[in-house]
Design an enzyme around this catalytic site. Structure first.
Site, PDB file in Angstrom:
ATOM      1  N   ASP A 117       0.806  -1.216   0.000  1.00  0.00           N
ATOM      2  CA  ASP A 117       0.000   0.000   0.000  1.00  0.00           C
ATOM      3  C   ASP A 117       0.845   1.274   0.000  1.00  0.00           C
ATOM      4  O   ASP A 117       2.069   1.223   0.175  1.00  0.00           O
ATOM      5  CB  ASP A 117      -0.964  -0.001   1.206  1.00  0.00           C
ATOM      6  N   ASN A 150      -7.587  -2.674  14.289  1.00  0.00           N
ATOM      7  CA  ASN A 150      -8.990  -2.971  13.962  1.00  0.00           C
ATOM      8  C   ASN A 150      -9.115  -4.150  12.996  1.00  0.00           C
ATOM      9  O   ASN A 150     -10.163  -4.349  12.396  1.00  0.00           O
ATOM     10  CB  ASN A 150      -9.664  -1.724  13.368  1.00  0.00           C
ATOM     11  N   HIS A 199      -7.346  -4.599  10.167  1.00  0.00           N
ATOM     12  CA  HIS A 199      -7.067  -4.357   8.749  1.00  0.00           C
ATOM     13  C   HIS A 199      -5.782  -5.042   8.292  1.00  0.00           C
ATOM     14  O   HIS A 199      -4.854  -5.251   9.079  1.00  0.00           O
ATOM     15  CB  HIS A 199      -7.075  -2.856   8.408  1.00  0.00           C
ATOM     16  N   GLU A 257      -9.702  -1.648   5.266  1.00  0.00           N
ATOM     17  CA  GLU A 257     -10.343  -1.359   6.544  1.00  0.00           C
ATOM     18  C   GLU A 257     -11.613  -2.200   6.712  1.00  0.00           C
ATOM     19  O   GLU A 257     -12.125  -2.759   5.744  1.00  0.00           O
ATOM     20  CB  GLU A 257     -10.697   0.134   6.603  1.00  0.00           C
TER      21      GLU A 257
HETATM   22  C1  GLP Z   1      -0.550   0.187   8.723  1.00  0.00           C
HETATM   23  C2  GLP Z   1      -0.218  -0.501   7.392  1.00  0.00           C
HETATM   24  C3  GLP Z   1      -0.389  -1.975   7.528  1.00  0.00           C
HETATM   25  C4  GLP Z   1       0.239  -2.395   8.836  1.00  0.00           C
HETATM   26  C5  GLP Z   1      -0.601  -1.927   9.976  1.00  0.00           C
HETATM   27  C6  GLP Z   1      -0.023  -2.207  11.353  1.00  0.00           C
HETATM   28  O1  GLP Z   1      -1.568   1.085   8.624  1.00  0.00           O
HETATM   29  N1  GLP Z   1      -0.942  -0.045   6.248  1.00  0.00           N
HETATM   30  O2  GLP Z   1       0.195  -2.629   6.410  1.00  0.00           O
HETATM   31  O3  GLP Z   1       0.317  -3.808   8.896  1.00  0.00           O
HETATM   32  O4  GLP Z   1      -0.987  -0.590   9.801  1.00  0.00           O
HETATM   33  O5  GLP Z   1       0.977  -1.303  11.678  1.00  0.00           O
HETATM   34  P1  GLP Z   1       2.022  -1.547  12.819  1.00  0.00           P
HETATM   35  O6  GLP Z   1       2.863  -2.690  12.356  1.00  0.00           O
HETATM   36  O7  GLP Z   1       2.801  -0.290  12.916  1.00  0.00           O
HETATM   37  O8  GLP Z   1       1.264  -1.890  14.054  1.00  0.00           O
END
Ligand code: GLP
Length: 261
Positions: A67, A136, A138, A143
């Site tokens: 992404d 959440n 995702h 989302e």
């Molecule tokens: C972000 C990314 C995801 C990631 C997630 C968790 O928004 N788009 O690909 O896995 O949130 O983030 P973190 O690893 O910092 O908890």
């Protein structure tokens, strides 16, 4: 779903790196799906170490990131393109031409989404897709309630995600509210999925993803449909699982060829 519970995030990341390294050693021109966020940072550090100390060769590897924020150029310090370059690509011998991140500044974002899908197909599909998990539920930036069959598309970020990620932007208002992300259908097409989730903030999302119903309200639960999904957790993120003893038992009884890393 293969559930692997390890004592710490560090041990989990080292295992994750071993799994990816094995894919590359068996197939030097492997196509990797990559993720950003705090979770995989140690995994990237371990892959960098394997490159430096053990000659892990990325010269023929191709990558596709999940992404990117809409409106951020790859030179922006908070863009995922920048993140990947700083935290991984510039430390290994990968050809920058083979690294793909959706272009959040494309004039025609819909065409960019279609083109991204096509580039994945042209590369022969993704051999292993690395994933983190949002608080959440995702995956990528898919989302809650987004279609479980979605392809690369434009998503509006949830307030929860904005709160969780806004620290690095300085404020909620400074953060892009939209992103391009591989769809859940795109992710499920990968030949293998490897999801990492660590820490107490992920307990509910992990519980729903692993043991809850398959439901768009928890996009990560779509991995229940995947024929080869591995989930690496630590003691904290697995604390809400009702069948943790079962996962540990299965893990302890594996035959040698079934073991990871
Ligand atoms: C972000 C990314 C995801 C990631 C997630 C968790 O928004 N788009 O690909 O896995 O949130 O983030 P973190 O690893 O910092 O908890």
């Amino acid at each position: 779903m293969e559930i692997l519970i390890r004592d710490s995030a560090e041990i989990g990341c080292i295992l994750g790196a071993k799994i990816i390294a094995r894919v590359i050693r068996e197939k030097p021109d492997a196509v990797l799906g990559l993720a950003t966020g705090r979770t995989p940072l140690l995994l990237y550090q371990e892959l960098i170490r394997l490159h430096r100390d053990e000659g892990l060769d990325f010269s023929r590897v191709t990558t596709f990131n999940l992404d990117e924020y809409i409106g951020l150029a790859g030179t922006h310090v908070q863009s995922y393109r920048y993140f990947m370059r700083e935290n991984f690509f510039r430390h290994i011998n990968i050809d920058p031409q083979r690294t793909h991140v959706p272009d959040g500044t494309a004039a025609n974002l819909h065409a960019e989404c279609r083109g991204y899908e096509q580039r994945i197909l042209d590369a022969g599909g993704i051999d292993i897709q690395l994933l983190g998990l949002g608080r959440n539920g995702h995956i990528g930036f898919n989302e809650p309630t987004g279609s479980l069959r979605s392809r690369t598309w434009i998503k509006i970020l949830s307030e929860q995600t904005l709160r969780d990620n806004s620290a690095v932007f300085g404020s909620f208002d400074a953060m892009p509210k939209h992103a391009l992300t591989m769809g859940i259908g795109t992710i499920l097409d990968a030949r293998r999925c490897l999801l990492l989730a660590f820490g107490p903030a992920k307990v509910r999302a992990v519980e729903h993803m692993v043991e809850g119903p398959l439901a768009a309200i928890c996009p990560g639960s779509a991995l229940q449909l995947h024929p080869r999904a591995t989930v690496i957790l630590d003691e904290n993120s697995s604390a809400g699982l009702h069948y943790a003893d079962h996962y540990r038992w299965i893990d302890s009884q594996k035959l040698d060829w079934q073991r990871n890393g």
